[in-house]
Design a protein around this motif. Structure first.
Motif, PDB file in Angstrom:
ATOM      1  N   ARG A  98       0.832  -1.203   0.000  1.00  0.00           N
ATOM      2  CA  ARG A  98       0.000   0.000   0.000  1.00  0.00           C
ATOM      3  C   ARG A  98       0.870   1.258   0.000  1.00  0.00           C
ATOM      4  NH1 ARG A  98      -5.611  -0.635   0.976  1.00  0.00           N
ATOM      5  NH2 ARG A  98      -5.609   1.644   1.022  1.00  0.00           N
ATOM      6  N   LEU A  99       1.916   1.264   0.787  1.00  0.00           N
ATOM      7  CA  LEU A  99       2.820   2.419   0.814  1.00  0.00           C
ATOM      8  C   LEU A  99       3.479   2.630  -0.542  1.00  0.00           C
ATOM      9  CD1 LEU A  99       4.512   1.910   4.296  1.00  0.00           C
ATOM     10  CD2 LEU A  99       3.183   3.916   3.611  1.00  0.00           C
ATOM     11  N   ASP A 148       4.052   5.424  -5.786  1.00  0.00           N
ATOM     12  CA  ASP A 148       3.979   5.366  -7.247  1.00  0.00           C
ATOM     13  C   ASP A 148       3.003   6.407  -7.791  1.00  0.00           C
ATOM     14  OD1 ASP A 148       5.842   3.384  -7.480  1.00  0.00           O
ATOM     15  OD2 ASP A 148       4.458   1.810  -8.120  1.00  0.00           O
ATOM     16  N   GLU A 149       1.879   6.586  -7.103  1.00  0.00           N
ATOM     17  CA  GLU A 149       0.905   7.600  -7.526  1.00  0.00           C
ATOM     18  C   GLU A 149       1.512   8.998  -7.480  1.00  0.00           C
ATOM     19  OE1 GLU A 149      -2.720   7.352  -5.234  1.00  0.00           O
ATOM     20  OE2 GLU A 149      -2.605   5.163  -5.228  1.00  0.00           O
ATOM     21  N   ARG A 150       2.329   9.254  -6.471  1.00  0.00           N
ATOM     22  CA  ARG A 150       2.967  10.564  -6.355  1.00  0.00           C
ATOM     23  C   ARG A 150       3.945  10.801  -7.504  1.00  0.00           C
ATOM     24  NH1 ARG A 150       7.527  12.993  -4.630  1.00  0.00           N
ATOM     25  NH2 ARG A 150       8.573  11.000  -4.183  1.00  0.00           N
ATOM     26  N   LEU A 151       4.697   9.760  -7.844  1.00  0.00           N
ATOM     27  CA  LEU A 151       5.698   9.899  -8.897  1.00  0.00           C
ATOM     28  C   LEU A 151       5.086   9.828 -10.295  1.00  0.00           C
ATOM     29  CD1 LEU A 151       8.458   7.582  -7.360  1.00  0.00           C
ATOM     30  CD2 LEU A 151       8.470  10.080  -7.434  1.00  0.00           C
ATOM     31  N   TYR A 152       4.031   9.029 -10.429  1.00  0.00           N
ATOM     32  CA  TYR A 152       3.422   8.799 -11.746  1.00  0.00           C
ATOM     33  C   TYR A 152       1.904   8.921 -11.630  1.00  0.00           C
ATOM     34  CZ  TYR A 152       7.982   6.470 -12.041  1.00  0.00           C
ATOM     35  OH  TYR A 152       9.315   6.169 -11.972  1.00  0.00           O
ATOM     36  N   LYS A 198      -9.639  -1.784  -7.439  1.00  0.00           N
ATOM     37  CA  LYS A 198      -9.424  -1.060  -8.695  1.00  0.00           C
ATOM     38  C   LYS A 198      -8.006  -0.506  -8.763  1.00  0.00           C
ATOM     39  CE  LYS A 198     -11.192   2.776 -11.486  1.00  0.00           C
ATOM     40  NZ  LYS A 198     -12.228   3.838 -11.597  1.00  0.00           N
ATOM     41  N   ARG A 199      -7.516   0.001  -7.649  1.00  0.00           N
ATOM     42  CA  ARG A 199      -6.166   0.554  -7.635  1.00  0.00           C
ATOM     43  C   ARG A 199      -5.135  -0.517  -7.974  1.00  0.00           C
ATOM     44  NH1 ARG A 199      -2.047   1.604  -8.447  1.00  0.00           N
ATOM     45  NH2 ARG A 199      -0.533   3.006  -7.466  1.00  0.00           N
TER      46      ARG A 199
END
Length: 400
Positions: A75-76, A81-85, A216-217
């Motif tokens: 999860r971390l 990954d969301e922050r970077l991409y 979904k994530r």
């Protein structure tokens, strides 16, 4: 889902509460941003409570707690990954084909057959178990996690060869959704692998929020840089919350499989008991039967109630186990025609070859009786009356 451990002594210490678990995952990853969705903490708290009251041996508790830290670490990594991409979370999951139904009703074989669609994309065991880092299309067939996952499967089968007759196993086989649901800590995998009756009861009576946002994530993670295609998914637990499933995937094409619960619940009790025996030799079969009946009876009851809502029922096609066994190509074609999906001759040919290469009982027969798990056939036939009334014509066994 394996992460580096920074402090062996720290990681050997028993998890006491949610904050302790979060801190250990942060130490393992050097990350601390949990994102905005904290719904997973509810299931995590219930699981940690259940560990404290469960009769698990020390190595069984340690194995479960290691899974918890690995799931939290994933999860971390997802949040980072969301922050970077940020484009990851813009990935669209369009018209997924989702199979559900009790275990032993043909969900696995039907999933395997649908996954042979050249235009389809089923998650495989290795990427489902280890979705971080995101798989890459260019190295998809040679990813190091394939061998890693297969080695774990081989060790499990060597320790318990009877598992071969109960279910197909392999790192590159289509995977169910349990690993995705485990990321939200609302997952029957913990019940099947470990003896945590308090958690199992909670799962059977609760509909926690956020499960399918996490689901979904996970799909977005795999789809981002991995192979593309219509998602073809499978999981019995989806019956516990069809409302949330359809809320997150409003254009889902849902297949529910059916077979007499007398047969299926006894069979799943046998599978659970066999898996749990690896950690707790001598576990009471009748207690396993009671837990299986409560949890999987809830699957049918809640799924049947959810389908009283037209918006959900309209998204579902019902398939009898006997039809999958007797006419696999015709059954898959009927599913595709129902949802207006193209069914190619190549897909049909792949199904024919797969059936020829994988006859029923290839690895031996799964032998059990309901009575050994305290499940009375006559009593079982009187349970779940709403389900039996609606789907009675789909429950007969295939003629041999």
């Amino acid at each position: 889902m394996t992460t580096a451990r920074n402090n062996t002594q720290e990681n050997d210490r028993m998890i006491l509460n949610v904050e302790d678990a979060l801190a250990r995952a942060e130490a393992a990853t050097d990350l601390s941003n949990w994102g905005t969705d904290d719904a997973f903490r509810v299931g995590l708290a219930k699981l940690i409570e259940a560990i404290a009251s469960a009769e698990l041996p020390e190595f069984g508790r340690a194995a479960l707690e290691s899974q918890i830290i690995d799931l939290l670490s994933t999860r971390l990594h997802f949040v980072e990954d969301e922050r970077l991409y940020p484009e990851i979370v813009t990935q669209v999951i369009e018209r997924p084909l989702i199979l559900t139904g009790l275990p032993r009703t043909g969900t696995t074989i039907l999933h395997d057959l649908c996954a042979l669609d050249p235009a389809g994309r089923a998650p495989l065991e290795w990427e489902s178990a280890r979705p971080w880092p995101a798989p890459e299309a260019a190295t998809y067939a040679t990813d190091f996690r394939i061998a890693q996952t297969q080695a774990e499967i081989d060790a499990r089968l060597e320790a318990m060869p009877i598992l071969r007759s109960m279910h197909p196993w392999g790192a590159t086989l289509p995977a169910d959704c349990l690993s995705f649901l485990a990321l939200s800590f609302v997952c029957s995998r913990f019940v099947a692998s470990f003896s945590v009756p308090d958690y199992s009861h909670w799962l059977s009576v609760t509909k926690p929020d956020g499960v399918y946002r996490t689901h979904k994530r996970a799909l977005q993670q795999l789809q981002w840089r991995g192979p593309k295609g219509r998602w073809i998914l499978k999981e019995p637990q989806h019956l516990l919350d069809l409302e949330q499933l359809v809320g997150v995937y409003p254009d889902a094409c849902i297949v529910q499989t059916h077979r007499d619960p007398v047969r299926t619940i006894a069979s799943v009790a046998s599978l659970i008991w066999t898996i749990q025996s690896m950690l707790r030799p001598g576990i009471d079969k009748k207690e396993t039967g009671r837990i299986a009946l409560e949890l999987f009876g809830a699957h049918l009851e809640r799924g049947t109630i959810a389908r009283e809502t037209k918006a959900i029922d309209d998204r579902v096609i019902d398939i009898a186990y006997r039809d999958t066994v007797l006419d696999p190509v015709g059954t898959v074609r009927r599913i595709y025609d129902h949802f207006g999906l193209p069914f190619s001759s190549e897909h049909a040919n792949r199904i024919e070859h797969h059936i020829g290469d994988n006859p029923q009982g290839k690895h031996g027969a799964h032998k059990y009786t309901p009575e050994e798990f305290g499940l009375d056939k006559a009593a079982l036939k009187g349970l779940m009356p709403e389900y039996r009334h609606r789907f009675a014509d789909l429950l007969e066994e295939p003629a041999r």
